[in-house]
Design a protein around this motif. Structure first.
Motif: not given
Length: 165
Positions: A104-115
């Motif tokens: 919601d604050h600008g992170a990418g969905i693929a980056q969050m999947a990796v995280f």
């Protein structure tokens, strides 16, 4: 849509709880006591993570979060997300809401999947314990393969989201 889903899930949970009480009141009370103890044990860690997340969201503007973890952050965004996920020891029920806030604050969905993937599968903090039980070779290989796999998950999520848009 989310409000209806939440309402249905709470309704189902309460229905099963009522069924449990009707079937065996003593066992249901015992289960609720265990659940409360588990919640009380997890609460301090949960609050610390929420505090850290709140500070990150308040202190870092959306543009900064997007620059480091956004869709356009490129491989460095994936790398940063993977390293943070690999060294962080957070339970899944905390990680998913945390990822949502970052999204919601600008992170990418693929980056969050990796995280999330590295957070769940790679254990830098727990590596010594894993080595003790499984040996150095097995523990290191498992963590390396899980770390690499997280990038495939991120790429797969990125492709899926791109196709679905």
């Amino acid at each position: 849509m989310g409000d209806i889903t939440t309402f249905v899930l709470y309704g189902l949970a309460l229905s099963w709880l009522a069924f449990s009480f009707a079937r065996d009141r003593k066992k249901a009370e015992q289960a609720l006591r265990k659940a409360w103890k588990s919640f009380a044990n997890i609460l301090p860690a949960f609050l610390v993570v929420l505090l850290i997340l709140a500070l990150v969201v308040v202190l870092l503007p959306e543009a900064t979060i997007a620059a480091f973890l956004g869709e356009r952050s490129g491989f460095l965004g994936y790398l940063l997300a993977s390293v943070v996920g690999a060294v962080t020891l957070v339970p899944g029920f905390v990680a998913f809401p945390m990822a949502k806030v970052l999204l919601d604050h600008g992170a990418g969905i693929a980056q969050m999947a990796v995280f999330i993937s590295t957070l769940m599968m790679v254990g830098v903090v727990t590596l010594p314990l894993e080595i003790r039980y499984f040996g150095v070779k097995a523990a290191v290989w498992r963590n390396l393969l899980a770390y690499c796999y997280a990038f495939f998950v991120g790429y797969g999520v990125w492709i899926f989201v791109k196709v679905m848009r």
